[in-house]
Design a protein around this motif. Structure first.
Motif, mmCIF file in Angstrom:
data_model
loop_
_atom_site.group_PDB
_atom_site.id
_atom_site.type_symbol
_atom_site.label_atom_id
_atom_site.label_comp_id
_atom_site.label_asym_id
_atom_site.label_seq_id
_atom_site.Cartn_x
_atom_site.Cartn_y
_atom_site.Cartn_z
ATOM 1 N N SER A 144 133.451 16.296 37.843
ATOM 2 C CA SER A 144 134.760 15.776 38.240
ATOM 3 C C SER A 144 134.957 14.388 37.656
ATOM 4 C CB SER A 144 134.833 15.700 39.772
ATOM 5 O OG SER A 144 135.873 14.818 40.166
ATOM 6 N N ASP A 145 136.039 14.209 36.923
ATOM 7 C CA ASP A 145 136.441 12.875 36.445
ATOM 8 C C ASP A 145 137.507 12.384 37.409
ATOM 9 O OD1 ASP A 145 137.597 10.685 35.258
ATOM 10 O OD2 ASP A 145 138.509 11.811 33.616
ATOM 11 N N THR A 146 137.134 11.446 38.246
ATOM 12 C CA THR A 146 138.070 11.012 39.281
ATOM 13 C C THR A 146 139.373 10.466 38.683
ATOM 14 O OG1 THR A 146 136.197 10.539 40.718
ATOM 15 C CG2 THR A 146 138.295 9.554 41.343
ATOM 16 N N SER A 147 139.297 9.899 37.473
ATOM 17 C CA SER A 147 140.530 9.405 36.832
ATOM 18 C C SER A 147 141.377 10.566 36.305
ATOM 19 C CB SER A 147 140.198 8.420 35.706
ATOM 20 O OG SER A 147 139.801 9.098 34.524
ATOM 21 N N ALA A 148 140.782 11.754 36.252
ATOM 22 C CA ALA A 148 141.493 13.027 36.109
ATOM 23 C C ALA A 148 142.078 13.336 34.728
ATOM 24 C CB ALA A 148 142.563 13.162 37.192
ATOM 25 N N GLY A 149 141.669 12.571 33.709
ATOM 26 C CA GLY A 149 142.103 12.924 32.355
ATOM 27 C C GLY A 149 141.171 13.935 31.730
ATOM 28 N N ALA A 150 139.873 13.825 32.084
ATOM 29 C CA ALA A 150 138.848 14.682 31.506
ATOM 30 C C ALA A 150 138.225 15.535 32.613
ATOM 31 C CB ALA A 150 137.779 13.814 30.826
ATOM 32 N N GLY A 151 137.048 16.108 32.322
ATOM 33 C CA GLY A 151 136.297 16.843 33.337
ATOM 34 C C GLY A 151 137.049 18.053 33.867
ATOM 35 N N MET A 152 136.637 18.468 35.066
ATOM 36 C CA MET A 152 137.226 19.689 35.618
ATOM 37 C C MET A 152 138.715 19.526 35.901
ATOM 38 S SD MET A 152 138.017 19.699 39.064
ATOM 39 C CE MET A 152 137.594 18.874 40.576
ATOM 40 N N GLN A 153 139.153 18.263 36.091
ATOM 41 C CA GLN A 153 140.589 18.063 36.304
ATOM 42 C C GLN A 153 141.365 18.442 35.045
ATOM 43 O OE1 GLN A 153 138.198 16.010 37.307
ATOM 44 N NE2 GLN A 153 138.622 15.242 39.365
ATOM 45 N N ALA A 154 140.854 18.010 33.875
ATOM 46 C CA ALA A 154 141.496 18.376 32.604
ATOM 47 C C ALA A 154 141.464 19.891 32.424
ATOM 48 C CB ALA A 154 140.780 17.699 31.445
ATOM 49 N N ASP A 155 140.330 20.481 32.794
ATOM 50 C CA ASP A 155 140.181 21.924 32.618
ATOM 51 C C ASP A 155 141.209 22.680 33.467
ATOM 52 O OD1 ASP A 155 138.040 21.329 30.982
ATOM 53 O OD2 ASP A 155 136.514 21.781 32.489
ATOM 54 N N LEU A 156 141.304 22.295 34.733
ATOM 55 C CA LEU A 156 142.237 23.001 35.625
ATOM 56 C C LEU A 156 143.689 22.836 35.191
ATOM 57 C CD1 LEU A 156 141.164 22.545 39.355
ATOM 58 C CD2 LEU A 156 140.993 24.570 37.904
ATOM 59 N N LYS A 157 144.041 21.609 34.778
ATOM 60 C CA LYS A 157 145.424 21.386 34.333
ATOM 61 C C LYS A 157 145.719 22.258 33.116
ATOM 62 C CE LYS A 157 145.219 16.680 36.049
ATOM 63 N NZ LYS A 157 145.332 15.224 35.801
ATOM 64 N N THR A 158 144.739 22.318 32.231
ATOM 65 C CA THR A 158 144.917 23.099 30.994
ATOM 66 C C THR A 158 144.958 24.595 31.308
ATOM 67 O OG1 THR A 158 143.818 21.352 29.764
ATOM 68 C CG2 THR A 158 143.877 23.529 28.730
ATOM 69 N N PHE A 159 144.063 25.045 32.167
ATOM 70 C CA PHE A 159 144.066 26.464 32.560
ATOM 71 C C PHE A 159 145.438 26.845 33.139
ATOM 72 C CE2 PHE A 159 139.186 26.464 33.634
ATOM 73 C CZ PHE A 159 138.879 26.546 32.289
ATOM 74 N N GLN A 160 145.982 25.947 33.939
ATOM 75 C CA GLN A 160 147.278 26.215 34.566
ATOM 76 C C GLN A 160 148.397 26.250 33.519
ATOM 77 O OE1 GLN A 160 147.720 26.877 37.744
ATOM 78 N NE2 GLN A 160 149.948 26.911 37.784
ATOM 79 N N GLU A 161 148.396 25.255 32.633
ATOM 80 C CA GLU A 161 149.434 25.213 31.583
ATOM 81 C C GLU A 161 149.396 26.471 30.736
ATOM 82 O OE1 GLU A 161 151.884 23.064 30.825
ATOM 83 O OE2 GLU A 161 151.417 21.702 32.464
ATOM 84 N N LEU A 162 148.210 27.026 30.561
ATOM 85 C CA LEU A 162 148.074 28.187 29.675
ATOM 86 C C LEU A 162 148.002 29.502 30.459
ATOM 87 C CD1 LEU A 162 145.827 26.555 26.949
ATOM 88 C CD2 LEU A 162 148.251 27.141 26.815
ATOM 89 N N ASN A 163 148.612 29.481 31.627
ATOM 90 C CA ASN A 163 148.813 30.728 32.377
ATOM 91 C C ASN A 163 147.543 31.495 32.689
ATOM 92 O OD1 ASN A 163 151.603 30.395 32.456
ATOM 93 N ND2 ASN A 163 151.780 31.222 30.374
ATOM 94 N N THR A 164 146.546 30.780 33.185
ATOM 95 C CA THR A 164 145.389 31.478 33.726
ATOM 96 C C THR A 164 145.154 30.955 35.142
ATOM 97 O OG1 THR A 164 143.754 29.876 32.909
ATOM 98 C CG2 THR A 164 144.293 31.732 31.451
ATOM 99 N N TYR A 165 144.336 31.675 35.902
ATOM 100 C CA TYR A 165 143.986 31.236 37.245
ATOM 101 C C TYR A 165 142.674 30.473 37.141
ATOM 102 C CZ TYR A 165 142.962 31.294 42.202
ATOM 103 O OH TYR A 165 142.689 30.907 43.483
ATOM 104 N N GLY A 166 142.746 29.147 37.204
ATOM 105 C CA GLY A 166 141.579 28.302 36.977
ATOM 106 C C GLY A 166 140.721 28.129 38.217
ATOM 107 N N MET A 167 139.413 28.189 38.022
ATOM 108 C CA MET A 167 138.460 27.957 39.126
ATOM 109 C C MET A 167 137.412 26.935 38.660
ATOM 110 S SD MET A 167 137.776 31.826 40.454
ATOM 111 C CE MET A 167 137.420 32.595 38.910
ATOM 112 N N VAL A 168 136.714 26.345 39.640
ATOM 113 C CA VAL A 168 135.737 25.300 39.330
ATOM 114 C C VAL A 168 134.436 25.502 40.085
ATOM 115 C CG1 VAL A 168 135.248 22.820 39.386
ATOM 116 C CG2 VAL A 168 137.605 23.598 39.234
ATOM 117 N N ALA A 169 133.316 25.300 39.388
ATOM 118 C CA ALA A 169 132.030 25.066 40.041
ATOM 119 C C ALA A 169 131.606 23.661 39.588
ATOM 120 C CB ALA A 169 131.001 26.117 39.634
#
Ligand code: ADP
Length: 276
Positions: free
Chosen positions: A12-37
């Motif tokens: 988790s990147d608390t500043s939310a540009g990178a890490g799982m936050q970046a991944d989830l935002k990108t997954f959402q933008e690209l029409n997938t259901y994003g999950m995190v471990a």
């Protein structure tokens, strides 16, 4: 449900540009259901922006992976893993899953810090992750480490590194020249075991690009889940991230994240391709 499911095993990147936050935002933008471990939590000192990495207990990671796999991801991505033990867990997660695609972003340093997280991790990535990778997405530095060639400064050296990394088991390799490779353009090299292709865009202002690497790998993951070929997936991931970088923004005196939604909402940058 027709929505494809994507899972990131990352920090988790608390500043939310990178890490799982970046991944989830990108997954959402690209029409997938994003999950995190989640593997670790990275926080920043507001005065200096020095990074603090707090790993999560391994049994908590195991529980998350178990939960996520029960939901059935179609594609899995790895981000910051941080230890050999966690690298092993990520490899096992993919083996235990029914996912068709495994995207390995071989994160070795945390942006803002230039120390390799742990040199033993590189060996573990080579041994455990590369043989499973549908696509591996090293930047110039990481490609130098994974290939053993050290510092890479030219397209020819990138080709050699891509060949070695492919030989080590990754089916598709994209080495991101990005801002590290000299020149007016942001050039990445894609290798599928037969053909080398350069992917090129203009090089945009590079101060506000925090999260570019994670965003690129996450976009590749979502594109694969949605049925694109690895080649299409990386080309379109570059469209996504170049747009996000061009429209990156200043967060504070230390960091400026990419704008993850830019390619959908602001502007889509074109990527030129050329076989070399
Ligand atoms: P970083 O390591 O800085 O997070 P990467 O090297 O992983 O970024 O690059 C991610 C993607 O962003 C690659 O496709 C790379 O070519 C692209 N990229 C990086 N910097 C720039 C830039 N200044 N302008 C355009 N594209 C860039």
């Amino acid at each position: 449900m027709s929505l494809k499911k994507t899972l990131t095993i990352a920090g988790s990147d608390t500043s939310a540009g990178a890490g799982m936050q970046a991944d989830l935002k990108t997954f959402q933008e690209l029409n997938t259901y994003g999950m995190v471990a989640l593997t670790a939590v990275v926080t920043m000192d507001p005065e200096t922006w020095g990074h603090d990495v707090t790993p999560l207990p391994i049994d908590l990671l195991d529980k998350q992976i178990k939960t996520a796999l029960s939901i059935g991801p179609d594609a899995i991505k790895t981000g910051m893993l941080g230890s050999e033990e966690i690298i092993g867990r990520a490899a096992q997660a993919y083996k235990d899953s029914d996912a068709d695609f495994f995207v390995v972003d071989p994160v070795m340093v945390c942006k803002g810090e230039d120390e390799v997280l742990n040199p033993g991790n590189t060996e573990a990535m080579i041994k455990e992750l590369l043989p499973l990778a549908t696509v591996v997405t090293p930047n110039l530095f990481e490609a130098g480490q994974l290939s053993g060639l050290g510092k890479l400064t030219s397209i020819d050296q990138m080709k050699e590194a891509a060949r070695i990394i492919h030989e080590r088991g990754a089916k598709h390799v994209i080495i991101k020249g990005g801002k590290a490779l000299e020149g007016q353009e942001a050039v990445d090299l894609y290798f599928d075991g037969e053909t080398y292709t350069l992917l090129t865009t203009e090089k945009f202002q590079s101060s506000y690009n925090h999260g570019a690497g994670c965003t690129f790998a996450a976009a590749t993951t979502a594109n694969l889940a949605n049925g694109q070929s690895p080649r299409e997936a990386v080309i379109n991931a570059k469209v996504f991230v170049a747009s996000a970088i061009k429209h990156g923004w200043k967060m504070n005196d230390f960091v400026g994240p990419v704008q993850h939604g830019a390619s959908n909402k602001v502007e889509k940058i074109e990527v030129a391709t050329k076989e070399v």
